[in-house]
Design an enzyme around this catalytic site. Structure first.
Site, short mmCIF file in Angstrom:
data_model
loop_
_atom_site.label_atom_id
_atom_site.label_comp_id
_atom_site.label_asym_id
_atom_site.label_seq_id
_atom_site.Cartn_x
_atom_site.Cartn_y
_atom_site.Cartn_z
N GLU A 1 -96.97 -48.95 -77.65
CA GLU A 1 -96.61 -49.74 -78.83
C GLU A 1 -95.14 -49.53 -79.14
OE1 GLU A 1 -97.39 -50.09 -83.56
OE2 GLU A 1 -98.64 -48.69 -82.45
N GLN B 1 -75.76 -42.91 -86.98
CA GLN B 1 -75.55 -42.23 -85.69
C GLN B 1 -75.16 -40.77 -85.86
OE1 GLN B 1 -73.46 -43.99 -82.48
NE2 GLN B 1 -74.97 -45.63 -82.26
N HIS C 1 -84.83 -43.94 -82.57
CA HIS C 1 -84.78 -45.30 -83.08
C HIS C 1 -83.99 -45.31 -84.39
CE1 HIS C 1 -86.01 -49.41 -83.69
NE2 HIS C 1 -86.34 -49.11 -84.92
N1 NHR Z 1 -90.87 -49.08 -74.42
C1 NHR Z 1 -92.07 -48.84 -74.91
N2 NHR Z 1 -93.13 -49.18 -74.17
N3 NHR Z 1 -92.29 -48.26 -76.12
C2 NHR Z 1 -91.24 -47.93 -76.88
O1 NHR Z 1 -91.45 -47.37 -78.06
C3 NHR Z 1 -89.91 -48.18 -76.42
C4 NHR Z 1 -89.78 -48.76 -75.16
C5 NHR Z 1 -88.50 -49.05 -74.65
C6 NHR Z 1 -87.38 -48.79 -75.41
C7 NHR Z 1 -86.29 -48.11 -77.51
C8 NHR Z 1 -86.36 -49.20 -78.60
C9 NHR Z 1 -85.61 -48.83 -79.86
O2 NHR Z 1 -85.50 -47.65 -80.18
C10 NHR Z 1 -87.52 -48.25 -76.67
C11 NHR Z 1 -88.76 -47.91 -77.18
C12 NHR Z 1 -85.21 -52.22 -76.65
C13 NHR Z 1 -85.85 -53.26 -77.30
C14 NHR Z 1 -85.71 -54.68 -76.83
O3 NHR Z 1 -86.18 -55.59 -77.48
C15 NHR Z 1 -86.64 -52.94 -78.40
C16 NHR Z 1 -86.79 -51.62 -78.79
C17 NHR Z 1 -86.15 -50.60 -78.12
C18 NHR Z 1 -85.34 -50.90 -77.05
N4 NHR Z 1 -85.09 -54.92 -75.65
C19 NHR Z 1 -84.90 -56.22 -75.01
C20 NHR Z 1 -85.91 -56.41 -73.86
O4 NHR Z 1 -86.24 -57.56 -73.59
C21 NHR Z 1 -83.52 -56.34 -74.41
C22 NHR Z 1 -82.45 -56.21 -75.45
C23 NHR Z 1 -81.07 -55.99 -74.84
O5 NHR Z 1 -80.92 -55.85 -73.60
O6 NHR Z 1 -80.10 -55.93 -75.63
O7 NHR Z 1 -86.30 -55.39 -73.21
O8 NHR Z 1 -85.20 -49.73 -80.61
C1 GAR Z 2 -78.23 -45.54 -81.14
O1 GAR Z 2 -77.90 -45.78 -82.47
C2 GAR Z 2 -79.72 -45.64 -80.93
O2 GAR Z 2 -80.46 -45.22 -82.04
C3 GAR Z 2 -79.87 -47.10 -80.72
O3 GAR Z 2 -78.75 -47.51 -79.99
C4 GAR Z 2 -77.66 -46.62 -80.24
C5 GAR Z 2 -77.16 -46.09 -78.94
O4 GAR Z 2 -75.95 -45.44 -79.11
N1 GAR Z 2 -81.04 -47.38 -80.00
C6 GAR Z 2 -81.62 -48.54 -80.04
O5 GAR Z 2 -81.27 -49.44 -80.77
C7 GAR Z 2 -82.77 -48.68 -79.08
N2 GAR Z 2 -83.21 -50.02 -79.13
P1 GAR Z 2 -75.39 -44.45 -78.01
O6 GAR Z 2 -75.41 -45.18 -76.68
O7 GAR Z 2 -73.98 -44.19 -78.46
O8 GAR Z 2 -76.23 -43.22 -78.01
#
Ligand code: NHR
Ligand code: GAR
Length: 223
Positions: free
Chosen positions: A142, A170, A108
């Protein structure tokens, strides 16, 4: 016995590239890369390395439950020991997370527990923070709230933009994630009673700092 890894992506796959480049071949093999978006650069990166790819387009599913059920079936076909979210942008259901309990990692782009969710770089800038970074954690129900494993911090500088900050964060992500994958593959990293442990020692609530582990004796062969 090599650790079988499946990597989930949604985009450019620069973290995937770092994982492929820095995987310890004695410890793990990335057996498949799965994207929820067709045509992304990460899929091409995997093909270039001869790694199997699959696309499961979430837009073809009525709801999150049916998408996640199909995703579990697809992933389990590769018999993974570890599933890695690398820029995977779909929130996963409790059933998915439970199925991969203790073998599901995410990276993240913030110094968790700060800035869970999206737009982390903009939020760190708007808050006037002096530092920012990235965190690898075990995934739980969560969102971005699972036990922290390893983080790395960078300074925020005058005139920073979300894009500039993202690029510098990154670079740290690409150091963090392969390291954690190799720890897991070596059997050094575990989730025990809801706590992340390295070499049997519980990791504190804020995770380890890469900056402090670089010269950690535990990294030394036979230390
Ligand atoms: N799922 C769970 N249950 N728990 C976590 O900790 C998760 C997860 C799924 C993905 C990555 C996360 C990040 O690192 C991750 C952690 C997507 C969203 C989001 O809001 C939020 C956090 C993360 C990934 N996604 C939207 C949705 O409705 C779509 C956004 C889009 O397509 O651009 O799923 O940040
Ligand atoms: C990364 O910076 C990662 O931490 C972030 O998206 C980028 C993906 O880059 N992840 C999220 O924001 C998850 N919600 P990449 O496709 O080049 O690895």
């Amino acid at each position: 016995m090599s650790c079988r890894v499946v990597v989930l992506i949604s985009g450019s796959g620069s973290n995937l590239q770092a994982l492929m480049d820095q995987a310890d071949p004695e410890l793990c093999q990335i057996v498949a890369v799965v994207s929820n978006r067709p045509g992304v650069l990460g899929l091409e990166r995997a093909r270039r390395q001869g790694i199997e790819t699959a696309v499961l387009d979430h837009t073809g599913y009525a709801d999150r439950d049916s998408f996640d059920r199909a995703l579990v079936t697809l992933i389990d076909g590769y018999r993974p020991d570890l599933v890695i979210l690398a820029g995977f942008m779909r929130i996963l259901t409790p059933a998915f997370v439970a199925h991969y309990h203790a073998r599901l990692l995410n990276i993240h782009p913030s110094l968790l527990p700060k800035y869970k969710g999206l737009n982390t770089h903009r939020r760190a800038l708007e808050a006037g923070d002096q530092e920012h970074g990235a965190t690898v954690h075990f995934v739980t129900e969560e969102l971005d709230g699972g036990p922290l494993i390893l983080q790395s911090a960078i300074p925020i500088v005058a005139g920073d933009t979300p894009e500039a900050l993202a690029a510098r964060v990154q670079q740290r992500e690409h150091l963090l994630y392969p390291r954690v994958m190799n720890w897991f593959a070596a059997g050094r990293l575990q989730l025990h009673n809801g706590r992340a442990c390295l070499d049997g020692d519980p990791i504190g609530p804020n995770g380890l700092r890469l900056e402090n582990t670089e010269f950690d004796m535990r990294e030394m062969p036979d230390a």
